[in-house]
Enzyme design. Structure first.
Site, short mmCIF file in Angstrom:
data_model
loop_
_atom_site.label_atom_id
_atom_site.label_comp_id
_atom_site.label_asym_id
_atom_site.label_seq_id
_atom_site.Cartn_x
_atom_site.Cartn_y
_atom_site.Cartn_z
N ILE A 283 -23.52 4.97 32.22
CA ILE A 283 -24.53 4.35 33.08
C ILE A 283 -25.17 3.16 32.36
O ILE A 283 -25.76 3.31 31.31
CB ILE A 283 -25.62 5.38 33.46
CG1 ILE A 283 -25.02 6.39 34.43
CG2 ILE A 283 -26.82 4.69 34.08
CD1 ILE A 283 -25.96 7.50 34.79
N GLU A 285 -27.85 1.47 31.93
CA GLU A 285 -29.27 1.44 32.31
C GLU A 285 -29.92 0.11 31.91
O GLU A 285 -30.95 -0.26 32.43
CB GLU A 285 -30.03 2.64 31.72
CG GLU A 285 -30.24 2.63 30.22
CD GLU A 285 -28.96 3.00 29.47
OE1 GLU A 285 -28.03 3.54 30.10
OE2 GLU A 285 -28.88 2.72 28.27
N ASP A 327 -29.69 -36.59 52.42
CA ASP A 327 -30.43 -37.63 53.13
C ASP A 327 -30.26 -38.95 52.42
O ASP A 327 -30.27 -38.97 51.19
CB ASP A 327 -31.92 -37.31 53.10
CG ASP A 327 -32.32 -36.44 54.25
OD1 ASP A 327 -31.61 -36.45 55.25
OD2 ASP A 327 -33.36 -35.76 54.13
N ASP A 631 -36.57 -33.40 54.28
CA ASP A 631 -37.95 -33.63 53.87
C ASP A 631 -38.95 -33.46 55.00
O ASP A 631 -40.07 -33.08 54.78
CB ASP A 631 -38.09 -35.02 53.23
CG ASP A 631 -37.46 -36.11 54.06
OD1 ASP A 631 -37.32 -35.91 55.28
OD2 ASP A 631 -37.11 -37.15 53.50
N GLU A 700 -14.68 4.37 26.75
CA GLU A 700 -15.16 5.66 26.26
C GLU A 700 -14.71 6.79 27.18
O GLU A 700 -14.25 7.85 26.71
CB GLU A 700 -16.69 5.65 26.17
CG GLU A 700 -17.20 4.78 25.02
CD GLU A 700 -18.66 4.38 25.17
OE1 GLU A 700 -19.42 5.13 25.84
OE2 GLU A 700 -19.05 3.33 24.63
N ASN A 725 -23.72 4.37 22.89
CA ASN A 725 -24.39 3.73 24.00
C ASN A 725 -25.62 2.97 23.52
O ASN A 725 -25.89 1.84 23.92
CB ASN A 725 -24.80 4.83 24.98
CG ASN A 725 -25.65 4.31 26.09
OD1 ASN A 725 -25.20 3.48 26.87
ND2 ASN A 725 -26.88 4.76 26.15
N THR A 728 -24.47 -0.12 21.54
CA THR A 728 -23.95 -1.20 22.38
C THR A 728 -25.00 -1.79 23.29
O THR A 728 -25.37 -2.94 23.16
CB THR A 728 -22.80 -0.70 23.26
OG1 THR A 728 -23.26 0.44 23.97
CG2 THR A 728 -21.59 -0.38 22.44
N ASP A 729 -25.48 -0.97 24.22
CA ASP A 729 -26.36 -1.50 25.26
C ASP A 729 -27.60 -2.16 24.72
O ASP A 729 -28.03 -3.19 25.22
CB ASP A 729 -26.78 -0.38 26.22
CG ASP A 729 -25.63 0.02 27.11
OD1 ASP A 729 -24.54 -0.54 26.89
OD2 ASP A 729 -25.81 0.85 28.00
#
Ligand code: ADP
Ligand code: MG
Length: 889
Positions: A283, A285, A327, A631, A700, A725, A728-729
């Protein structure tokens, strides 16, 4: 505060009460008024305290699952694992709170840039101030497109139409009057002589005296309700959807794994802890917060380039825009108009001088032409029609304009011919006016001195010609014969073809004392005025960049076909093979025919805002993502209809800015192209982070699943999975988010996919996850029969090392990591160093060893780990090489 029911009072009563007058407050009164009646600000929703932001980090379905998992693990007695899960959660919330606090500050400071402005009179002089500075008693000057800054009693209204939908919910435009109304209990929608904060002027003009400000206004009374209605931004919604998909996948995967593990003879407790930890680790998170961070940082960078992103999802469309409809006036050109040529009485005159400095000779055949009756009449009528002011700014040392630049140019021309508007107005005060509108394409005014009236019309040249039946010639009015008409048309074409904006000027011999739109006709054409507008210097290079990026630029203008084409040719928008389509031609086409044609068009001339809507639909029908600039008030529907509405910050009306997704603070077209590049960058960065997070998670999962199916013991324990986790995260994904912009983003084929996760990404994930799991399993298998603690330490370390390498892989989808600047992402360097040190601690530090069930590794084992984990680099390098050869597949 007591309600005075100002709609039942006269304007004079309001002036008396607030100590004001038709000239507005005196500058010295302002502070006192503010003390007495309050300031014009609404209470903002208090920003959350830092601990609230911290607690809010737990408000995510991903986190609920993690908390649930932690509790379950606690219940089955795996205290270490549970402790680690909770530590991860707290750590994540701390990082999240810091990042969110940062993102919030950035977005808040951007908000300041979009402050709305109001025109007011103080001491008889018109000033432009921010809404917050308006006080009770101020006299508001209202024009088409303005937002009404406070509640006010109308002093006079000229065809004043207000959109009160935001307040009363009625989409019917409200016509305003200045008379006194009776009945104190009149509903807001019925108070025709009152204006309300937060509504906007659709058309017409008027003045009003401010009666209540800030919290005392009608909208202020309900503002607390509004502040509470926080709408969820689309990115959050996207993350929410993504979260649900992730959770469903994770739950399904966990159940399968759990059963497979039991069947393979593993204990239920062990399997349970493993499955839950794996779920925890897969997950992402950290994802929501990384997304917010990337977006906020990107939006901030765009603001540095003067592109203010109001709606975050606009960033997505930005990167994919295929057509940008721009424009002409103000965006491609500077909208600094200078009259350079006039035609009157059968002769052409050259006007000298530059900018708005009211000095310059008017030449006929190279000689000063003044005095000349024709030129002077033309100048007088021009001055009558000029509603703008031109003044020298001591501060900036330039001549500045307030109001419409076209009208400012008329004013300056008049002065060059010796006609001073203020003197003229003194003698002939204005009694009625029909302001310029896109539909009518003219501006008419009536001035009066005693019983004598003077009537002046200025507008698009052919329009004025069409409305005329007589021609001023040598002091006489002659009938405008068919031949004379043809001659006039030639004069218009010749002037337009040299890129001048041409206005026709006419009058009427009449003592008419009123002005009715259907009474504008049978005019006496006096002459033509040709104005030069300067092309913005940055347009050419921006255009070249846009072309490289595969974006088509088309020009849209209300101006004459010839003028438009001349400017389009000068900038390179118009190419000989492309078409110039006129509003009238669009009207004759069916939607299908228009959709077939738009691909070849480079210039749309003489179009109205209604045509713009059809143009947008036509491009959409061809499957293009279209960005449109605008505009005026009438542009608001097109800004909303376009995939990406871009409003001009300087010349844009408040209404247009409100409808837009992006505001160009400097009105510079080049900023759009820079913003496109930045949009592509943000999009790519988000994809990089997602790829990294998901591919490592998948690696994993495959490792553990593989072990179960191969009948191996579990290669990594629950606490180890959580550690991975955490390593890494916590660090690598955030640092990938700060990856510097890739070179040449504009030159890449346009992004077509809108989803963050597409099939290419899934392929890449699998492609990266396979070597990860095969490598880990192979190495684990090699050590498995010996010391299991050692084998797991090796598996844990190799999985961690895979992720170090993978973060570097994810920096680019096609560039070799050996070719990329090693030093350019300092955060990634730092984060990599930190995670390596943490891993060393995990392996050698005795307490960590106990927690994580690890043991020391030898140098040779490290070499093996690095050799195996670096395989992911080689696999990716091969893939990248293939991509460079044959493109992304
Ligand atoms: P653009 O897209 O170039 O701003 P507009 O629709 O504003 O086009 O103007 C169309 C034509 O109307 C111009 O070419 C000019 O001749 C005329 N025009 C524009 N502004 C004014 C004005 N304030 N008063 C009189 N005529 C105007
Ligand atoms: Mg215009």
């Amino acid at each position: 505060m007591i309600d005075f029911f100002w709609h039942t009072k006269t304007v004079e009563q309001a002036f008396e009460y607030f100590g004001s007058s038709r000239e507005g407050l005196l500058p010295g009164q302002v502070d006192l008024q503010r003390q007495k009646f309050g300031s014009n600000t609404l209470p903002e929703k208090k920003p959350d305290a830092i601990w609230m932001i911290f607690l809010k980090q737990f408000q995510s379905p991903l986190i609920y699952i993690l908390v649930g998992a932690g509790i379950l693990i606690l219940v089955i007695g795996e205290y270490t694992d549970a402790l680690i899960i909770f530590l991860v959660l707290v750590f994540n919330a701390v990082v999240g709170a810091i990042q969110e606090g940062k993102a919030r500050n950035t977005l808040a400071s951007l908000k300041k840039l979009v402050e709305t402005k109001a025109a007011i009179l103080r001491g008889g002089l018109e000033e432009i101030i921010t809404d917050a500075e308006v006080v009770a008693g101020d006299v508001l000057v209202l024009r088409e497109g303005d937002k009404i800054p406070a509640d006010a009693r109308v002093i006079f209204a000229h065809k004043l139409i207000v959109n009160e939908a935001s307040l009363t919910g009625e989409s019917q435009p409200a016509y305003k009057t200045d008379g006194v109304l009776s009945g104190e209990k009149l509903a807001t929608a019925e108070q025709k002589n009152m204006l309300f904060k937060g509504t906007s002027v659709l058309a017409g003009s008027g003045m009003a005296v401010v009666t209540s400000t800030g919290v005392h206004t009608v909208i202020g009374g309900i503002s607390e309700m509004i502040a509470a209605m926080e709408s969820e931004d689309p990115i959050k919604r996207e993350v929410r959807v993504l979260s649900k998909i992730i959770i469903a996948t994770v739950v399904a995967m966990s159940i399968v794994l759990f059963i497979a593990g039991l069947l393979a003879g593993k204990s239920a407790t062990e399997m349970f802890a493993t499955v839950v930890s794996l779920a925890v680790s897969v997950i992402p998170e950290g994802l929501p917060i990384v997304l917010t961070l990337v977006l906020a940082a990107g939006v901030w960078r765009m603001s540095k380039k003067n592109a203010l992103v109001k709606k975050l999802q606009a960033v997505e469309s930005l990167g994919q825009a295929g057509v940008i409809a721009v424009d002409k006036t103000g965006t491609i050109t500077k909208n600094e108009l200078t009259v350079t040529r006039v035609y009157v009485g059968g002769k052409t005159f050259l006007v000298e001088g530059s900018g708005y400095l009211p000095k310059g000779a008017i030449l006929e055949d190279g000689k000063n032409s003044l005095p000349n009756e024709g030129v002077e009449l033309l100048a007088e009528l021009s001055a009558f029609c000029a509603g703008a002011h031109v003044a020298f700014s001591e501060e900036k040392k330039v001549w500045q304009v307030s109001g419409d630049p076209t009208e400012a140019a008329l004013l300056v021309f008049a002065e060059k011919a010796g006609v001073v508007k203020t003197e003229l107005e003194h003698e002939w005060p204005q009694v009625a006016e029909i302001p310029f509108s896109y539909q009518s394409k003219y501006h008419a005014v009536l001035h009066r001195a005693g019983k004598r009236g003077r009537f002046a019309v200025a507008g698009a040249a052919e329009r004025v010609l069409e409305l005329s039946s007589l021609l001023w010639h040598e002091k006489k009015n002659i009938r405008l014969s068919q031949a004379a008409r043809g001659e006039m048309e030639e004069v218009i074409s010749a002037m337009s073809a040299s890129g001048l904006r041409v206005l026709g000027v006419a009058t009427k011999n009449s003592s008419a004392l009123s002005l009715e739109p259907n009474g504008i006709g049978n005019l006496t054409l006096v002459g033509f005025i040709g104005m030069k507008d300067v092309v913005r210097p940055e347009v050419k290079s921006a255009l070249a960049a846009a072309k490289e990026a595969g974006i088509k630029i088309v020009m849209i203008t209300g101006d004459h076909k010839m003028t438009a084409r001349a400017i389009a040719e000068e900038t390179g928008i118009y190419t000989p093979k492309s078409l110039v389509l006129e509003g009238a031609e669009i009207e004759d086409m069916t939607d299908a025919a228009l959709a077939q044609t738009v691909g070849e068009v480079s210039v749309f001339a003489r179009v109205t805002p209604e045509h713009k809507l059809r143009i947008i639909e036509a491009y959409k029908a061809t499957g293009e993502i279209i960005a449109m600039t605008g505009d005026g008030v009438n542009d608001a529907p097109s800004l909303v209809a376009a995939d990406l509405g871009v409003a001009m910050g300087k010349i844009g009306t408040e209404v247009a800015k409100e409808a837009a997704d992006i505001i160009l603070l400097d009105d510079n077209f080049g900023s759009i192209v820079l913003a496109v590049e930045e949009g592509r960058n943000i999009y790519k960065t988000i994809k990089k982070v997602i790829l990294y997070l998901f591919s490592t998670g998948l690696g994993e999962v495959l490792t553990i699943t593989g072990a179960i199916f191969l009948g191996f013991p579990l290669p990594v324990l629950a606490s180890q999975i959580i550690w991975l986790n955490f390593v890494t995260d916590g660090f690598l994904d955030v640092s990938l988010a700060t990856e510097p912009r890739e070179e040449g983003l504009l030159f890449e084929p346009r992004l077509k996919k809108t989803a963050f996760v597409d099939s290419l990404m899934v392929k890449r994930m699998v492609f990266m996850a396979l070597p990860m799991s095969i490598g880990s399993l192979w190495l684990f298998h090699y050590y498995m029969s010996g010391d299991i603690v050692k084998a797991r330490t090796i598996a844990l370390t190799v999985l961690a090392a895979f992720q170090w390498f993978n973060a570097w892989n994810c920096r680019s989808e096609k560039e070799s990591i050996f070719k990329m600047n090693f030093w350019s992402n300092k955060f990634l360097l730092g984060a990599t160093a930190i995670v390596i040190i943490l891993q060393l601690l995990a392996v050698y530090q005795p307490i960590m060893q106990k927690f994580l069930h690890t043991t020391s590794l030898t140098f040779g084992e490290w070499l093996l780990v690095v050799a195996v984990s670096s395989s992911i680099v080689w696999v990716e390098e091969l893939r990248k090489m293939r991509v460079r050869k044959i493109g992304l597949i």
